[in-house]
Design a protein around this motif. Structure first.
Motif, short mmCIF file in Angstrom:
data_model
loop_
_atom_site.label_atom_id
_atom_site.label_comp_id
_atom_site.label_asym_id
_atom_site.label_seq_id
_atom_site.Cartn_x
_atom_site.Cartn_y
_atom_site.Cartn_z
N GLU A 29 -3.40 1.92 -0.70
CA GLU A 29 -3.62 2.48 0.62
C GLU A 29 -2.31 2.72 1.38
OE1 GLU A 29 -6.49 0.12 2.70
OE2 GLU A 29 -8.04 0.38 1.16
N LYS A 30 -1.39 3.40 0.70
CA LYS A 30 -0.09 3.70 1.30
C LYS A 30 0.04 5.18 1.67
CE LYS A 30 2.38 2.21 -2.15
NZ LYS A 30 3.59 1.85 -2.95
N GLN A 31 -1.10 5.82 1.92
CA GLN A 31 -1.07 7.25 2.22
C GLN A 31 -0.25 7.55 3.47
OE1 GLN A 31 -3.74 5.40 1.59
NE2 GLN A 31 -5.42 6.52 0.66
N MET A 35 2.70 13.05 0.75
CA MET A 35 1.27 13.28 0.57
C MET A 35 0.71 13.90 1.85
SD MET A 35 -1.68 10.54 -0.63
CE MET A 35 -1.49 10.80 -2.41
N LYS A 67 2.19 7.68 -9.74
CA LYS A 67 2.66 7.50 -8.36
C LYS A 67 1.56 7.84 -7.35
CE LYS A 67 4.91 12.01 -7.47
NZ LYS A 67 6.18 12.68 -7.11
N ALA A 68 0.75 8.87 -7.64
CA ALA A 68 -0.34 9.22 -6.74
C ALA A 68 -1.44 8.17 -6.79
CB ALA A 68 -0.90 10.60 -7.10
N ASN A 77 -1.14 4.95 -7.53
CA ASN A 77 -0.69 3.73 -6.87
C ASN A 77 -0.68 3.89 -5.35
OD1 ASN A 77 -0.40 2.39 -9.28
ND2 ASN A 77 1.79 2.82 -9.46
N THR A 78 -0.31 5.06 -4.87
CA THR A 78 -0.30 5.31 -3.42
C THR A 78 -1.69 5.14 -2.83
OG1 THR A 78 1.60 6.79 -3.53
CG2 THR A 78 0.15 7.02 -1.63
N VAL A 79 -2.68 5.71 -3.52
CA VAL A 79 -4.06 5.61 -3.04
C VAL A 79 -4.62 4.21 -3.26
CG1 VAL A 79 -6.40 6.49 -3.38
CG2 VAL A 79 -4.47 8.07 -3.37
N GLU A 99 7.29 11.28 -2.81
CA GLU A 99 5.94 10.74 -2.66
C GLU A 99 5.25 11.31 -1.42
OE1 GLU A 99 6.04 6.49 -2.85
OE2 GLU A 99 6.77 6.46 -4.90
N MET A 157 -0.55 15.09 -3.45
CA MET A 157 0.82 14.58 -3.45
C MET A 157 1.77 15.54 -4.13
SD MET A 157 2.34 10.95 -4.92
CE MET A 157 2.13 10.04 -3.40
N SER A 192 -8.27 5.91 3.88
CA SER A 192 -8.75 5.84 2.50
C SER A 192 -10.16 6.40 2.38
CB SER A 192 -8.73 4.40 2.00
OG SER A 192 -7.42 3.89 2.00
#
Length: 307
Positions: free
Chosen positions: A209-211, A239, A201-202, A204-206, A237, A230, A223
């Motif tokens: 670029e869904k931080q 962060m 999950k961490a 994929n977030t990075v 999720e 996270m 980014s």
């Protein structure tokens, strides 16, 4: 982070070994791979230690493991302290349980041989001293008498196990279990597999670029512009900037002089977070991209087989 830096290890353990032939013979060591190390001590694989090589003492069994060390060096420091509780500076003199009653030929203080009734109290003491109290340590017991000695120590010392220390037991794991089945030390994961959902999950977030905004200060997280940690809790999720997480953790710490965080509460899900768990994922994501890719490929292969 430096390209030479390595992620926190998936596993590094300090272990207590005992002869199944002569129970008073005890050895303390450290390893990233307990099953392989036990085979070495028992002469089933190359390696081992001279002190455990006598056939009259084999087979050996691992009765206690301490895991959760942030590095091999950290484990070696703890191992040395447990082997030398009469000398280590990690234990204040007034708190020592083991004292030297004689001296070696070189004049250095000599401790008495290891025994269960000294190893376990010293283990309890070392997991609580300031040097090690903030590491995300776990203690695993694989023998009934070792676990009972731990419980007795908690009662007689009137000092509970320190906050954040997790204790596990597999008291049915005999010496045979440890070498022939998936019980005992063989039940310990030697890689990052138990963290796969958290890591994915961490990652994929990075990757996508869904931080978004920091869960703490609400500033945007660009980014590759900082260290973003996270929450490890399932379904969350959240962060944030690493220093924001740190400030939150230290603000709620019982010790106002603390520098290294111990735990904190996630402002999004309300769940508790062990600082070491979050840092292990962050170190793997930033220092070990190859390990992350390998882990996620392994998960995809297993999912394909199951479908």
């Amino acid at each position: 982070m430096s390209s030479l830096a390595k992620p926190l290890p998936a596993l590094y353990a300090v272990y207590v070994l005992r002869s199944t032939v002569r129970s008073k013979s005890i050895y303390v060591g450290s390893t990233p791979n307990p099953p392989r190390r036990l085979k070495q001590h028992n002469g089933e694989a190359k390696g081992g230690a001279v002190r455990t090589s006598r056939e009259s003492l084999r087979p050996w069994e691992m009765i206690v493991l301490v895991t959760g060390f942030p590095s091999s060096v950290a484990a070696l420091k703890f191992e040395w302290a447990l082997n030398n509780p009469h000398l280590t500076l990690h234990i204040p003199k007034e708190d020592r349980i083991t004292v030297a009653t004689r001296r070696k030929k070189n004049g250095m203080p000599a401790r008495s041989p290891h025994a269960l009734d000294s190893i376990i109290p010293n283990l309890h003491l070392l997991t609580s001293v300031p040097s090690f109290a903030r590491w995300p340590l776990n203690v695993h017991f694989f023998s009934k008498d070792a676990h009972e000695a731990w419980v007795d120590r908690l009662i007689t010392s009137k000092t509970p196990a320190r906050a954040g220390l997790e204790v596990f037991s597999d008291l049915g794991a005999s010496a045979d279990d440890q070498s022939t089945t998936s019980r005992g030390i063989h039940s310990l994961p030697l890689d990052y597999w138990p963290m796969k959902e958290y890591i994915e999950k961490a990652h994929n977030t990075v990757l996508f670029e869904k931080q978004g905004q920091c869960i703490h200060c609400h500033e945007g997280m660009e980014s590759d512009q900082g260290l973003y940690a996270m929450c490890p809790n399932d379904g969350c999720e959240a962060m944030g900037h690493l220093d924001c997480w740190s400030k939150r953790a230290l603000a709620s710490d019982d010790d106002p002089t603390a520098i290294l965080p111990n735990s904190c509460e996630c402002p999004s899900c309300g769940g508790k977070i062990r600082w070491g768990d979050m840092i292990k994922e962050l170190s793997l994501r930033t220092r070990g991209p190859g390990e992350v890719e390998k882990l996620l490929r392994k998960k995809k292969r297993l999912a394909a087989k199951e479908s």
